[in-house]
Design a protein around this motif. Structure first.
Motif, PDB file in Angstrom:
ATOM      1  N   TYR A   1      -2.991  -0.759  -5.040  1.00 25.69           N
ATOM      2  CA  TYR A   1      -3.383   0.023  -4.020  1.00 25.69           C
ATOM      3  C   TYR A   1      -5.012  -0.230  -3.306  1.00 25.69           C
ATOM      4  O   TYR A   1      -5.123  -0.446  -2.180  1.00 25.69           O
TER       5      TYR A   1
ATOM      6  N   SER B   1       2.864   1.823  -3.275  1.00 24.08           N
ATOM      7  CA  SER B   1       2.240   2.107  -4.151  1.00 24.08           C
ATOM      8  C   SER B   1       2.001   3.754  -4.193  1.00 24.08           C
ATOM      9  O   SER B   1       2.010   4.628  -5.274  1.00 24.08           O
ATOM     10  N   ILE B   2       1.743   4.076  -2.956  1.00 26.45           N
ATOM     11  CA  ILE B   2       1.528   5.529  -2.582  1.00 26.45           C
ATOM     12  C   ILE B   2       2.803   6.440  -2.999  1.00 26.45           C
ATOM     13  O   ILE B   2       2.943   7.533  -3.708  1.00 26.45           O
TER      14      ILE B   2
ATOM     15  N   LEU C   1      -0.413   0.024 -10.230  1.00 27.69           N
ATOM     16  CA  LEU C   1      -0.331   0.482  -9.066  1.00 27.69           C
ATOM     17  C   LEU C   1      -1.553   0.944  -8.497  1.00 27.69           C
ATOM     18  O   LEU C   1      -1.873   0.474  -7.008  1.00 27.69           O
TER      19      LEU C   1
ATOM     20  N   THR D   1       5.365  -4.329  -6.556  1.00 24.16           N
ATOM     21  CA  THR D   1       5.341  -2.826  -6.424  1.00 24.16           C
ATOM     22  C   THR D   1       6.976  -2.365  -6.524  1.00 24.16           C
ATOM     23  O   THR D   1       7.142  -1.102  -6.892  1.00 24.16           O
TER      24      THR D   1
ATOM     25  N   LEU E   1       0.908  -1.314   0.087  1.00 29.20           N
ATOM     26  CA  LEU E   1       0.072  -0.040   0.116  1.00 29.20           C
ATOM     27  C   LEU E   1       0.830   1.152  -0.181  1.00 29.20           C
ATOM     28  O   LEU E   1       0.765   2.104  -0.996  1.00 29.20           O
TER      29      LEU E   1
ATOM     30  N   ALA F   1      -5.576  -1.501   0.158  1.00 32.92           N
ATOM     31  CA  ALA F   1      -6.468  -0.917   0.887  1.00 32.92           C
ATOM     32  C   ALA F   1      -7.765  -1.867   1.606  1.00 32.92           C
ATOM     33  O   ALA F   1      -8.168  -1.708   2.572  1.00 32.92           O
TER      34      ALA F   1
ATOM     35  N   ALA G   1      -7.627   7.122  -2.447  1.00 31.89           N
ATOM     36  CA  ALA G   1      -7.364   6.739  -3.988  1.00 31.89           C
ATOM     37  C   ALA G   1      -7.911   7.969  -4.998  1.00 31.89           C
ATOM     38  O   ALA G   1      -7.147   8.004  -5.831  1.00 31.89           O
TER      39      ALA G   1
END
Lengths: 392, 181, 463
Positions: free
Chosen positions: C297, C212-213, C293, C445, C209, C301, C350
């Motif tokens: 995510y 990806s951010i 991604l 990732t 998570l 999530a 998101a």
């Protein structure tokens, strides 16, 4: 090795030893957990005493009998006519089969002749009931696997239609009391057969739909493939029957193997899965069985002869000749047998029910051994246990 | 319930019809296991064996005679005997056989359960079925590893399917002070 | 012909009316406290009055969140139940209020009035603290996002955080502590197992998570949520889900092609994509990477907030109800509230990080409202009517309104998607879950992170 080096090594060794002695022993303990009797996924009131090592099941004890209603005792203390109406409750999802087993045993002892039309009607309603039972299993099994909200309600749409058929023909949605000693209770109208025919036409398509959603779903495959593998030999030793046994590769179906009623005249195959005997095979066996049942219903609708449907008078004076006998039918869960000792009076001397769920459940402890907690539901659900059928 | 009604009809039949040994009776005899033929139950061979000969007989029937499907173990509280009834089928052939072990009531001391050797150690089906029979009829299966009540609560008293069973609490009587209703 | 068209219509009406209620309530409170009261007190000569007006302005964002969260959670529960009913051809709750609209309000009142039970042998202090710790971070987390989703309205800037997204992610990883506490304090084996599962799951899924951010932050060049949202304005081609700004040049080129007024197309392309074929490959790689991604995510999530197919901590068919088995009354209500708020917040993240925040999906050159021929007459018609509301009493702020509207629409689309997933998939087993997290998601990732780091070198972003 120089003296300095060796001194260093010695020091390190000493230090290591010192550290080792200081580490406390890491103790783990097994946890005993009571799954049930009130648990969302024990399909009623089954209690499993699980010994867990982390999440891995080490030992299982099934505690049954929370739903014991003394069906055998009641059979011995009620007249034949009363008991006929009561016995549907043993397996509430396939009431037709419990009635049929009772009637088959009683008719064998009595030597009563069942009219041909009645036999065909019995096959018809029984196969409809088999479909409805498997549909409910399909829905609840997906609930066991955690698909709580979406798919499980789909099979109920078709099941609802079948229950409506039963309501029309027997007056009840679940406790039918339709198959009686000597025949069947009521002859359905012509319009009823037409409705059933329409149902059979579109039902195959519905199964395709279910399969499209479930069968190749990657999560479903992960949860069911190679889980709860039941060997042929183990299954036979435990007396496991029905689709559960057939998924292990034994083609044992009473309808084919020891044909009763008019099954010899009907064409159908017994789906056998001889790959692993895992939960996925059990799922497939049941789905294929629904297709076969649908085909049987189509044939019965074509072959249905005209004629009488009942040979014995249905009132409180219903008697069965003296004698003893055992008869069994192939219920959705397996061999459903009834052992009767009759003494010619209005009540039987001894009833003994051989319930498929009882024997199928007894294989659960070896299946659960060394499986993670999450697999309990995947395995238990795949055996298709009905608790009232276990506890009577 | 009168005495007459209470009697199963086979008692009368046994006296009149001369009984002959069936296929499996002969097979057992050839292998040195004695058995007594009983009247056929709806066309199926029925025989009685002594309690002591039961494990050997069942082992033979399962392994040599291929009657490898133990459908059910039932207990019957007959007027004179306690019967432990075994229905044997096969996964590979159509033959059926009913084996009975009859323990005469006259030979039993008071407050002693009839005893029959257990099959559960080598035939897993028998495990739960024998527990059930012990629970409801009160036949003690010698050699069973875990002979505990299965359908009734573990602390239940008496064996409910016996003819002389009295309910400890009359649950059907509304006026009874300890009634559950 | 759709068989349940009537139900769909009912649900739409229900959603529209509920969303209107949420909108009106939240904005009404903010306007009252943040604009009206300070305006009334502005000319006062008392120090006290000025202090009050400043406090009022300061607490506006908090008030907005506090009003928004319970009403919104109520609507989300109702929507979830109705939508699931729709999927399964049932009716769903339709008895309380007009067409079931007040069902969750009734449920909330019931839960608040229920007896609050602490089981025997439970650690009472921890038991009480657990739902609070579970719920509080969702309020912290929502606050930095507030400015990003309202087009940086002055009212909602509580703190100008340059590391906004980091703060949000940090806040969103606290709830697992609450779950473990609740599971341990309940003195129940099912709860304990649920809590432990939750800890394991949260640790393993936090990594993909956050990775990806972080990759998106790498593309954006900032950690500030407000500027990330602002960078993406100008239509779907600018959004981070399509290359994280790699398509901006294309967007500009098309705009230049349509309107002959701007710079020539070749020059635009040369500015953004200086290396020719290499840049083209970079664009394709970036687009693929960001779409993957976005999927990762969503998966992370889902696992983070314990929704099907990752609802192992609750696992109804295995652990009865997992960590909240022993909770009842208001504590259970708080757990429930926090669960849905978390769902909303991860959807909002998101939206801000991938879907352009409060941006209209239509590119500017496709949007009729951006052409003078359309918007000048419209403004002429509307301005006499609305100028009082917009300029005098500030009851309507068009920028904030449109941003909030688009954010709500996009967020609820993601919520709908989560419900769809819930209505479709079975649950993972714990070892399969770990397997999937560590052996699939984390390597993917990491690879994407490296790819993006190289690919962004051949394109000019946000010129």
């Amino acid at each position: 090795m120089t003296s300095i080096q060796s001194a260093c090594v010695r020091k390190v060794k000493q230090k290591k030893v010192a550290i080792d002695t200081q580490v406390p022993e890491f103790k783990t303990d097994e946890m005993i957990i009571n799954l049930g009797p009130q648990h969302p996924s024990t399909h009623g009131v089954l209690r499993l005493i699980l010994t867990l090592d982390g999440e891995v099941v080490k030992h299982t004890e099934c505690v049954i009998g929370h739903l014991h209603r003394a069906q055998e005792w009641q059979g011995q203390n009620r007249t034949w006519f009363q008991y006929q109406a009561l016995i549907d409750r043993v397996d509430y999802l396939s009431g037709m089969f419990t009635s049929w087993a009772l009637c088959a045993a009683a008719e064998k002892i009595d030597g009563a002749v069942v009219p041909e039309r009645a036999e065909y009607l019995r096959v018809l309603v029984a196969e409809l009931n088999r479909i409805s039972s498997h549909l409910l299993w399909l829905g609840t099994y997906l609930i066991d696997l955690g698909a709580l909200y979406g798919f499980p309600f789909y099979p109920f749409i078709e099941r609802e239609k079948i229950l409506t058929f039963f309501e029309e023909v027997a007056g009840q949605r679940m406790m039918y009391n339709y198959i009686r000693i000597g025949g069947v209770q009521r002859d359905p109208k012509a319009s009823w057969f037409k409705k059933v025919e329409e149902f059979t036409k579109q039902f195959a398509q519905r199964i395709d739909e279910y399969e499209a959603i479930v069968t190749e779903n990657p999560i479903f495959l992960k949860r069911t493939k190679d889980v709860g593998i039941l060997n042929k030999e183990v299954a036979m030793a435990y007396g496991v029957t029905g689709p559960t046994l057939r998924a292990s590769g034994v083609a044992y179906d009473l309808r084919r193997f020891k044909p009763y009623s008019v099954y010899p005249k009907l064409e159908f195959t017994v789906p056998v899965y001889n790959k692993h005997g895992d939960t996925w095979d059990r799922y497939m066996a049941r789905v294929q069985e629904m297709r076969e049942s649908n085909e049987i219903i189509k044939q019965v609708l074509d072959m249905l002869p005209e004629g009488e449907i009942m040979t014995k008078k249905q009132n409180a004076g219903l008697r069965v000749k003296a004698g003893e006998g055992f008869a069994a039918v192939e219920s959705p869960r397996g061999v459903l047998g009834c052992y009767i000792i009759s003494n010619g009076s209005d009540k039987a001397y001894r009833f003994k029910w051989r319930n498929p769920s009882f024997s199928n459940l007894s294989v659960l402890p070896p299946l659960l051994e060394n499986r993670p907690l999450s697999d309990i539901m995947a395995i238990f659900g795949s055996l298709d246990i009905i608790i009232p059928d276990v506890d009577r | 319930m009168s005495e007459e009604v209470n009697k199963p009809a086979e008692q009368a039949a046994e006296a009149t019809v001369p009984l002959t040994e069936g296929v499996y009776g002969k097979l057992l005899k050839e292998n040195g296991i004695a058995s007594t033929p009983l009247p056929e139950s709806i066309g199926i061979e029925t025989l009685a064996v002594q309690a002591s000969a039961l494990p050997a007989a069942m082992k033979f029937l399962r392994e040599k005679a291929k009657l490898n499907f133990l459908v059910a173990v039932s207990g019957v509280d007959s007027p004179d005997t306690f019967d432990s009834v075994y229905h044997l089928w096969s996964f590979s052939k159509l033959d059926e056989l009913v084996v009975k072990v009859r323990v005469p009531k006259s030979s039993l001391p008071a407050d002693k359960l009839p005893e029959v050797p257990s099959l559960s150690n080598y035939w897993q089906t028998a495990d739960w079925h024998e527990r059930e029979t012990y629970d409801l009829i009160g036949i003690r299966y010698i050699g069973h590893r875990y002979l505990r009540r299965i359908l009734n609560p573990w602390d239940w008293e008496g064996h409910p399917l016996r003819r002389d069973y009295k309910q400890p609490v009359d649950a059907l009587n509304d006026k009874h002070p300890v009634s559950m209703r | 012909m759709i068989p349940n068209a009537a139900e769909i219509r009912k649900l739409s009406v229900l959603s529209f009316s509920w969303l209107t209620v949420i909108f009106v309530a939240v904005w009404g409170v903010c306007w009252l406290v943040g604009i009206l009261i300070p305006a009334l007190l502005a000319n006062s000569s008392f120090d006290f009055a000025r202090a009050v007006s400043e406090i009022c302005e300061a607490i506006t964002p908090l008030l907005a969140v506090m009003v928004f969260i319970p009403i919104n959670a109520m609507f989300m529960v109702l929507m979830e139940r109705r939508v699931l009913a729709l999927f399964t051809r049932r009716n769903g709750p339709n008895r309380v209020g007009p067409d079931g609209a007040l069902q969750t309000a009734a449920d909330a009142i019931k839960l608040l009035l229920k007896e609050d039970i602490t089981p025997t042998g439970a650690d009472a202090a921890m038991f009480t603290l657990a739902p609070i710790i579970f719920f509080a971070p969702s309020i912290f987390g929502a606050i930095p996002l507030l400015a990003a989703v309202t087009n940086n309205n002055k009212l909602f800037q509580i703190a100008d955080l340059p590391t906004g997204i980091f703060f949000v992610l940090a806040a969103s990883s606290i709830p697992v502590v609450g779950i473990v506490m609740g599971g341990w304090a309940s003195n129940n084996k099912y709860s304990l197992m649920g809590g432990l599962r939750s800890a394991a799951q949260a640790i393993s899924y936090e990594i993909p998570l956050v990775l990806s951010i972080i990759t998106i932050c790498l593309l954006a060049g900032t950690l500030d949520v407000v500027s990330i949202a602002k960078q993406q304005s100008g239509g779907i081609l600018n959004w981070n889900i399509l290359g994280g700004g790699a398509l901006t040049g294309l967007n500009k080129a098309i705009a230049a092609f349509i309107s002959s007024a701007g710079p020539p197309i070749a020059e635009v392309i040369k500015t953004y994509y200086p290396y020719g074929w290499l840049s083209l490959i970079g664009v394709i790689v970036l687009c693929l990477c960001t779409i993957i991604l976005f999927g990762i995510y969503l998966i992370g999530a889902c696992a983070e907030i314990n929704r099907i197919p990752f609802d192992l901590p609750e696992a109804e068919s295995e652990l009865v109800s997992g960590y909240n088995t022993e909770y009842s009354g208001i504590k259970f209500a708080i757990f429930f509230l926090a669960e849905f708020t978390n769902l909303f917040i991860v959807s909002t993240i998101a939206v801000v990080m991938f879907l352009g925040g409060g941006d209209c999906p239509l590119p500017t050159w496709l949007n009729p409202l951006s052409y003078p021929a359309v918007y000048i007459p419209l403004t002429n018609i509307l301005s006499p009517i609305l100028s009082l509301l917009i300029d005098k009493i500030h009851l309507i702020n068009p920028d904030t309104f449109w941003a909030a509207l688009w954010v709500i629409l996009k967020t609820y689309s993601l919520v709908f998607f989560a419900i769809l997933v819930r209505g479709t998939l079975p649950r993972f087993r714990i070892d399969q879950l770990m397997d999937f997290g560590w052996k699939r998601l984390v390597p993917i990732t990491l690879v994407i992170f490296v790819l993006v780091a190289f690919a962004r070198g051949v394109i000019n972003f946000h010129v």
